[in-house]
Every structure is written in structure tokens, then in C-alpha cells.
Design a protein around this motif. Structure first.
Motif, PDB file in Angstrom:
ATOM      1  N   ARG A  99       3.161  -6.194   4.161  1.00 20.41           N
ATOM      2  CA  ARG A  99       2.468  -6.640   5.386  1.00 20.41           C
ATOM      3  C   ARG A  99       1.932  -5.433   6.152  1.00 20.41           C
ATOM      4  NH1 ARG A  99       5.054 -11.378   8.734  1.00 20.41           N
ATOM      5  NH2 ARG A  99       3.922 -12.438   7.069  1.00 20.41           N
ATOM      6  N   LEU A 100       0.752  -5.616   6.745  1.00 16.66           N
ATOM      7  CA  LEU A 100       0.139  -4.588   7.578  1.00 16.66           C
ATOM      8  C   LEU A 100       0.603  -4.814   9.017  1.00 16.66           C
ATOM      9  CD1 LEU A 100      -3.485  -4.694   6.119  1.00 16.66           C
ATOM     10  CD2 LEU A 100      -1.611  -3.168   5.468  1.00 16.66           C
ATOM     11  N   ARG A 144       3.146  -0.100   7.918  1.00 15.54           N
ATOM     12  CA  ARG A 144       3.286  -1.145   6.905  1.00 15.54           C
ATOM     13  C   ARG A 144       4.742  -1.623   6.839  1.00 15.54           C
ATOM     14  NH1 ARG A 144      -1.182  -1.000   3.173  1.00 15.54           N
ATOM     15  NH2 ARG A 144      -2.585   0.731   3.677  1.00 15.54           N
ATOM     16  N   GLU A 145       4.894  -2.863   6.359  1.00 22.69           N
ATOM     17  CA  GLU A 145       6.212  -3.438   6.230  1.00 22.69           C
ATOM     18  C   GLU A 145       6.361  -4.099   4.862  1.00 22.69           C
ATOM     19  OE1 GLU A 145       6.714  -6.247   9.330  1.00 22.69           O
ATOM     20  OE2 GLU A 145       6.343  -4.829  10.961  1.00 22.69           O
ATOM     21  N   ASP A 169      -1.675  -9.864   4.328  1.00 26.59           N
ATOM     22  CA  ASP A 169      -0.464  -9.867   3.516  1.00 26.59           C
ATOM     23  C   ASP A 169      -0.810  -9.827   2.030  1.00 26.59           C
ATOM     24  OD1 ASP A 169       1.061  -9.931   5.745  1.00 26.59           O
ATOM     25  OD2 ASP A 169       1.734 -12.024   5.537  1.00 26.59           O
ATOM     26  N   THR A 170       0.062  -9.173   1.273  1.00 25.73           N
ATOM     27  CA  THR A 170      -0.065  -9.150  -0.189  1.00 25.73           C
ATOM     28  C   THR A 170       1.247  -9.627  -0.783  1.00 25.73           C
ATOM     29  OG1 THR A 170      -1.631  -7.318  -0.164  1.00 25.73           O
ATOM     30  CG2 THR A 170      -0.486  -7.739  -2.219  1.00 25.73           C
ATOM     31  N   LEU A 171       1.199 -10.771  -1.473  1.00 25.60           N
ATOM     32  CA  LEU A 171       2.377 -11.334  -2.102  1.00 25.60           C
ATOM     33  C   LEU A 171       2.433 -10.894  -3.555  1.00 25.60           C
ATOM     34  CD1 LEU A 171       1.727 -13.288   0.368  1.00 25.60           C
ATOM     35  CD2 LEU A 171       3.060 -14.988  -0.904  1.00 25.60           C
ATOM     36  N   SER A 172       3.599 -10.385  -3.955  1.00 24.67           N
ATOM     37  CA  SER A 172       3.787  -9.929  -5.336  1.00 24.67           C
ATOM     38  C   SER A 172       4.895 -10.747  -5.976  1.00 24.67           C
ATOM     39  CB  SER A 172       4.149  -8.436  -5.374  1.00 24.67           C
ATOM     40  OG  SER A 172       3.114  -7.659  -4.814  1.00 24.67           O
TER      41      SER A 172
END
Length: 811
Positions: free
Chosen positions: A353-354, A359-360, A378-381
Motif C-alpha cells: 500500500r502507498l 509504503r506499507e 494497492d497491489t495485491l500479490s
């Protein structure tokens, strides 16, 4: 773009004159062939108009917007290879392509995620040239279609009366039926227009009320409309499209939403009010086009910016960048991506998350996905399952079914070996288990394979145990035997128990013709058994003869070397060749190693009357009978020659074996005195012949030649008593830089004589017929410079003065 649109105007203008003869009349655009379109545009060279300029010129020629649209469509349908690549819209700002028979703006490179891997979900449909969402003009007119100016209505009256009229809606919104007056239809749907026209026609066709006359109303030529696309689209602007076009058709023509455009919030505005809000995901995920409304003239399509955009990558069926609406969760996002991939680790999802300042990283469990609210950026991996098994054991080596097994079926060592099937060549004394300790350090557990098979010993297996059973052949040196000498395929072969010499010979493809079967030598390794601490012996040598029955039963042992010798009396043919002035020239086989030059001349029938025996030459191989063992010696000689000469006379770059091949093919001439050999047979000049010799006997020669540093090298008719000086004089004399003292003569038989010098006198070699005179050049010497000459004179003067002083002093 301008060039192409000018070409379109040429088609319009010329087509009007060809097919109608007046600019104010409509033309049959569909009646023009592709060749006519190309020829007319090329003939009048009217290319380069922009789209707006084309429409203006076309309207001046009396063409309506629907005809202009049809022309664009015809051009778009042209094969580029036929059109020569000219009739394609193109200018500095726009790029047009043909998408499924619709001329629309071309696709462009869209932005991807930071890793340049993911694209925005749904963007691919706007880059697909096989899509257009083009309205189907071949079907019946939709009942909800709203009639407008420039539409053409076809009114078919049949029954008692039979008449068909094609009436165009005027700018006032009316159609004019003969003998009836204007009927206002603009703004009505097709169903409402049918009712109104039928009611109006009943005034002049009373049979309509009774059913004797039937009225049918359909749409003929469809008008074009102008719509505007605003907001975050690839190419905003005003577009002229068919009146049957839908929202998706217009959106596709503009290239779709841009990098910040929303795929979830696309508004259709009509008269300043929002008619519908279209969500592309309804079409992409459900195939729902219920909100894909028909467009009307002056409609506005507005694409807003995205609210929440999230990247989804990893073990999913369709990783991409997705737009989310308020209230949608991470679970919805994964559903949009088609769900988890089969290999996905479904217990948790990692989210980058930004934050506001930094960043988190967050971890969300599967149970929390439905409630977890995502933020834009958000970037989900989703991770893949690791290469770990909860119940795997391995087995390898001397078993038939290598690989992994589950602990449920192989709880212990005995059960595993039973499942994997032990091979017959397994080493039964010892096997090993590789086991990982709790801290993952490896340990080794040995066991007796034979005890496990019998059931007298067993051990429970653990997860990730690896069992290896050795083969007997893997625990010793490979057993081989070798054979060399007079066999067709010498080399090393696998050893077999009870193998005999004759078996090994068969493996080597049998004997050569000259093999001595009576003298075969077998060398055997010394065995460590019974030997002392040291010995001077290398091997045990055994000679056998295959003509003896006892030796036929001689068994070989591992690592034996068998040598097959050649029979002493066996010889391969040796040939020489004779060329030139003999009765029977050709290749001859030597009868014995003591055959001489005179013998082969006699076998060839003797010399011809025209033979020049004094000029006979023998050409012999430089190296005769060389083998691979001579490669090192020849290489050493070649390097010495190159070092002493300062030149690469003999190439040695390819190694000794390459040098051996090169030198074996070299030949050199050998001086002989054939006349003396024939007169004094067996004498010193009657040389013994060797393999590959070539004897060349020329015809009688009547000339001599000069070469080198003479003013005019030439051939001179030989006369008895002619000297070298006379021959040089006839060749124009010595050149300025001729080295007279180094002149030499090469006679016809290859002999060489040089100039001799005594005191101030030179003795030049005598000449014979066929002789060649060579005069080399003087070796180059650099002249003294002026400074060097002055220095030399000064030094000599000083030495002379010193000598005078010494003489005077001694008096």
C-alpha cells in the motif's frame, strides 16, 4: 490524412459526374468498384484533405453526411496491397485503422504497472482490430429507433393500390407524400411513425381501413449523426457515425478510456442530462449490453477519471489492473480476476500500500477478504504454493520405479522397497537414508538392504526422507577389455564373463587381411592378491595361438589388452608413377623393395626417341611412412625451421596432428641422372624407388632461359659452347642491382650449380640444354646520410693523427 481525404473528395466529385452528371444529385457510392476508387483518386491527384475539409467539399458537391460516411467505409474496406498503401487516413495527430470493416482510430500503447507486466483490465478490447461493435445494417430497423432529419423512409402501399415511395425527412422534420402534404415524423420512433403515416394515408386510400390496402413503412438510407466524446478518452472529439451506432461503437472509435480514464463510470448525456451510466465490467464479466444505448444526434459521452485502481498479480487466472467501485472489496477483485489459480496459496494475500508518507505491507487472510477495503494504488500479490510436500519420501538407485511416494502407502522402509521393486543388480549389503533433522541439517542412516527385504530389519520413514540403493556395477571400476593391431575396429569394449579372444575379435569387426593368428599377445594387470609390497613387473604377458585348441579356450579378464600382430610376409602393394616420354606411362606396382630406377624404365617399355633423359626428374614425398607417433618430432623440426628462417614457412598453428597431415602430402623434386642410371645399372645413380615416387621424363629441349635481374628475361636457343655471360648478354645484360657473384644455374634434371670466385676472378657454371639461369638481386643496404659520412671521416682523421703522433714519439 489530408492526402487521403483529398482522394476521397476526388472520388465524390468525379463519381458525381460519371454516374449522375450533376453535383446536386446523390450518387451510387456502392456501385463504384475498388479499382474505380483508386483510379479516380490517382488520376485527379486530389489527396491530402483532412476529414473536416473532405466533409466541407463533399457538402458543396451535394453529398449528404450519410454518403460521406459510406465513402469512408468503402475506402476502409480497400485492400492496402491493391490501394498501394495510399488510401489510408493518416496525419500528424491521428492514426486510423480498419477494425472489422469500420474505419476507426487505431490502438496505441497503453500504460502498464510499474513492472511493465500488467495492463488495465478491459483495455485489450480497444486494441483488438477484430472488434468494432458496428451496428448491423442488414437487420430490420429497431422499433425504438428515433427518426431524424435526412433519414429515408420507404413507404410501400399495396393491395388494391400499388405504389412505393422513398421519402427523405426534411430539415423541418417532415416527409411529403404526393397528394397528401407534409407528415411530421422527426422525433418519433419507428412504431409511432408507422401508425401516424398509416393514419394520414387513409385519407387518400380508404381501403386501408377495410384491409384492402396495406401500408408498410421501413427505413431506407440511415442518416449519420454527430456525437461528442469528452473526458478521459484516448482521442476526444466529435465523431460522425451511423444513426444506429451505440455507446460502445462510439467508445471503440475513440480508442477507449486513457491511462486515467474509468472503465466503470461512462456517462451518456442527452440534452444536458444523464441518460445512462455504462459500466464496462458488466459487458466484460457478464456479457450484459443492456445499457449500451442507441445514440442520437448531438449526444455526449463522458468518461470520468477512475476512483480506485488496484493491481492484482501472482497466482491468479487473470492478473491485471482493476477499477473498483465504492463498496467493492478484495474478494470482489479476486472474482473479477477469475479467481485463484490452481497453484495459488489461498490462505492469505499480501498487499503493498502507498501510505501518506511511506509504503506499507499488509497481510490479509482468506476470511478477511470480503470485509477488507482496498485503496487506490494497492497491489495485491497472491503467492504460489511452495515446493514442499506434507508426506513425500524419495527413492532412487537400483530399483525399477524411481521417484516420490506418499507416506500413507510407504510408512516404512520395507513397504517402500516393495512398492518401488528392487532390481536384480542391487547391492544388498548397504543402502542409505538421507534425513533432515528438525533444524534442516542433513543426516545419514545406513541399513542392510538384504535384511529389509527379508523383514528382519525395518525403520519408519519421515517426511522428505530420501532412500538410495546402490547398483553393484556402480561400486567398482567399469570392466573393459581393449584390442589393437590388425583388426578392423581396434578400441575398448565392455567386458563380459567367459569372454574369449575370438569373441573380442568379433566385436572389433574381425581380422585384417594380414593378421597373424598364430601370435596374439594378451597383457594382463597385476593382481593385488598374493603380491608383496612392491614389484618390478608391470603386467603379465601371455602369448596364444588360435590355431591351438587349448588357446581357443583362454578366457579374458577385465582390463586385458589384446594385440594382434601382422604377418612378417604380408606386404601391401607399393606404387610409383612414370610420366612423359616412355612407351607405356602410368602407375606401376613395385615388385620388391630393391627395385631401381632402371627397372621401372624397362617395365614401361623404355624411352621414346624424343625423350630427354638428361632432364628427367624424380618427385618424392618429403616424409615417407610417417605415423601419428612422428607428430611431435615433425612439430619440433617445423618450429626450428620457422625460428631460424624468421618466417612461418611451415604452419604449426593447428597442432602436431594437423602438421603431420600437411607434411605427409608435401613432395619435393630429386635430382637424378637417368642416362647414367640406364647405362650403369645398379650404380649410384640408379636409385631405389619408394612409395609415391613420380618419374617425369620430358621431351627434348632446345632452349635455355634467363630469370631474375637481367634486363630482358627470355628463352634462348641453346648452341654448343654458349656461356652464362653470353646468355645474359643476349638478355640485355645484367640489371643495375644484379648480384653477379650469386648467379646460379638450375639444370633440367633439377641439379643446381653456383658461381665460384677465386681472388678477383669469377667462374660461372657451364650451360646445358634446358638450363635455367637465375640472377638474384643485391641485398639492400642503406646509404650513409651526410651526417654519418662526416662523422666517419672525422673519426678516420682522428685515428690517422693519433698514428702519426705515435710514430713520431717512437723515433
Amino acid at each position: 490524412m489530408k492526402m487521403i481525404l483529398r482522394g476521397l473528395f476526388a472520388v465524390i466529385f468525379v463519381g458525381c459526374q460519371l454516374f449522375v452528371g450533376a453535383q446536386s444529385l446523390p450518387i451510387n457510392i456502392e456501385g463504384l468498384s475498388d479499382e474505380q476508387l483508386i483510379q479516380l483518386a490517382t488520376r485527379y491527384n486530389l489527396m491530402g484533405l483532412s476529414e473536416a475539409e473532405l466533409e466541407a467539399k463533399a457538402k458543396e458537391a451535394g453529398l449528404g453526411s450519410d454518403q460521406i460516411l459510406l465513402l469512408k467505409k468503402r475506402i476502409a474496406l480497400l485492400d492496402p496491397s491493391v490501394a498501394g498503401g495510399q488510401l489510408v487516413y493518416n496525419n500528424k495527430t491521428d492514426s486510423y485503422v480498419l477494425r472489422n470493416k469500420v474505419l476507426t482510430k487505431g490502438p496505441s500503447i497503453r500504460s502498464k504497472d510499474s513492472g511493465n507486466v500488467l495492463s488495465v483490465f478491459g483495455s485489450e478490447i480497444f486494441d483488438n482490430l477484430d472488434l468494432s461493435f458496428e451496428p448491423n445494417l442488414s437487420i430490420a430497423t429497431p422499433s425504438q429507433y428515433i427518426i431524424g432529419v435526412n433519414d429515408q423512409l420507404v413507404i410501400d402501399v399495396y393491395g388494391v393500390s400499388d405504389v412505393t415511395k422513398k421519402l427523405k425527412v426534411t430539415t423541418e422534420g417532415d416527409i411529403r407524400f404526393p397528394n397528401l402534404g407534409p407528415i411530421k415524423v422527426a422525433g418519433l420512433s419507428m412504431d409511432d411513425a408507422r401508425v401516424k403515416i398509416k393514419k394520414a394515408l387513409s385519407r387518400i386510400y380508404p381501403g386501408i381501413a377495410t384491409g384492402a390496402v396495406v401500408v408498410q413503412v421501413s427505413l431506407g438510407q440511415i442518416r449519420s449523426i454527430q456525437i461528442t466524446l469528452l473526458g478521459e478518452v484516448r482521442r476526444p472529439g466529435t465523431y460522425t457515425i451511423s444513426a444506429l451506432a451505440t455507446l460502445m461503437n462510439a467508445l471503440y472509435a475513440s480508442g477507449g478510456p486513457n491511462d486515467i480514464g474509468s472503465f466503470r463510470k461512462i456517462e451518456l448525456l442527452r440534452g444536458g442530462k444523464t441518460v445512462t451510466e455504462f459500466d464496462l465490467y458488466d459487458f466484460l464479466l457478464k456479457g450484459d449490453l443492456s445499457k449500451n444505448r442507441l445514440l442520437q444526434d448531438n449526444d455526449v459521452i463522458r468518461v470520468g477519471t477512475y476512483d480506485t485502481r488496484v493491481a492484482l498479480k501472482g497466482a491468479l487466472k487473470k492478473p491485471a489492473i482493476f477499477d473498483l467501485k465504492p463498496g467493492e472489496t478484495a474478494a470482489d477483485l479476486i472474482q473479477y480476476a477469475g479467481g485463484f489459480a490452481d497453484i495459488a496459496f489461498k490462505e492469505r494475500v499480501r498487499i503493498a500500500r502507498l501510505g501518506a508518507a511511506q509504503r506499507e505491507l499488509l497481510t490479509v487472510t482468506a476470511a478477511e477478504l470480503k470485509q477488507f477495503k482496498l485503496l487506490s494504488g494497492d497491489t495485491l500479490s497472491v503467492d504460489s504454493l511452495p515446493s514442499l510436500y506434507a508426506n513425500r519420501v524419495w527413492v532412487s538407485g537400483a530399483i525399477y520405479y524411481n521417484g516420490a511416494y506418499g507416506l500413507q502407502q510407504a510408512k516404512n522402509l520395507h513397504e517402500l522397497i516393495k512398492l518401488a521393486k528392487l532390481r536384480e543388480d542391487a547391492y544388498l549389503e548397504r543402502g542409505i537414508i538421507r534425513r533432515l533433522k528438525p533444524d534442516l541439517t542433513p543426516s545419514l542412516i545406513p541399513f542392510n538392504v538384504n535384511d529389509v527385504v527379508k523383514g528382519s530389519f525395518n525403520i519408519n520413514l519421515q517426511r522428505e526422507d530420501s532412500i538410495h540403493i546402490f547398483r553393484t556395477t556402480d561400486l567398482r571400476e567399469r570392466y573393459v577389455v581393449a584390442i589393437n593391431g590388425e583388426v578392423n575396429k581396434p578400441g575398448t569394449y565392455d567386458y563380459f564373463e567367459n569372454m574369449r579372444v575370438q569373441d573380442l575379435v568379433l566385436l572389433a569387426n574381425g581380422y585384417k587381411e594380414g593378421a597373424a593368428r598364430q601370435k596374439i599377445e594378451v597383457s594382463r594387470r597385476l593382481s593385488a592378491t598374493g603380491m608383496g609390497s612392491d614389484t618390478v613387473s608391470y603386467a603379465v604377458i601371455k602369448e596364444i595361438s588360435l590355431d591351438k585348441s587349448d588357446d581357443l579356450q583362454f578366457e579374458l579378464q577385465p582390463f586385458d589388452i589384446v594385440a594382434i600382430r601382422r604377418l612378417p610376409v604380408y606386404k601391401e602393394q607399393i606404387t610409383v608413377r612414370i610420366e612423359g616420354e616412355v612407351l607405356y606411362p602410368g602407375t606401376y606396382t613395385l615388385s620388391a623393395k630393391n627395385e631401381r630406377l632402371s627397372d621401372i624404365i624397362n617395365r614401361s617399355g623404355g624411352l621414346k626417341s624424343s625423350a630427354f633423359a638428361e632432364g628427367a626428374v624424380l618427385i618424392r614425398n618429403t616424409y615417407v611412412g610417417v605415423t601419428s607417433s612422428d607428430a611431435a618430432l615433425l612439430g619440433s623440426k617445423a618450429r626450428l625451421i620457422n625460428q631460424q628462417s624468421g618466417k612461418n614457412l611451415v604452419p604449426v598453428d593447428g597442432g602436431d596432428s594437423s602438421l603431420l597431415k600437411t607434411l605427409s602430402a608435401q613432395q619435393k623434386p630429386m635430382s637424378i641422372r637417368l642416362a647414367d642410371a640406364l647405362t650403369n645399372k645398379g650404380g649410384s645413380n640408379d636409385v631405389f624407388l619408394e612409395e609415391g615416387d613420380i618419374i617425369k621424363i620430358p621431351k627434348s629441349i632446345q632452349t635455355i632461359q634467363t630469370f631474375g635481374m637481367v634486363n630482358l628475361p627470355k628463352q634462348i636457343v641453346y648452341r654448343e659452347g654458349v656461356t652464362l655471360k653470353e646468355a645474359v648478354r643476349e638478355s640485355g645484360g645484367f640489371a643495375v642491382n644484379a648480384s653477379r657473384k650469386n648467379a646460379y644455374v638450375v639444370y633440367a634434371n633439377g641439379e643446381v650449380k653456383t658461381t665460384r670466385k677465386f681472388l678477383f676472378f669469377r667462374s660461372y657454371p657451364d650451360l646445358k640444354t634446358g638450363a635455367e639461369i637465375y640472377v638474384p638481386a643485391k641485398s639492400g643496404r642503406s646509404k650513409l646520410t651526410t651526417g654519418e659520412a662526416i662523422g666517419l671521416i672525422s673519426g678516420l682523421t682522428s685515428l690517422l693523427g693519433l698514428a702519426i703522433v705515435l710514430v713520431n714519439t717512437s723515433k
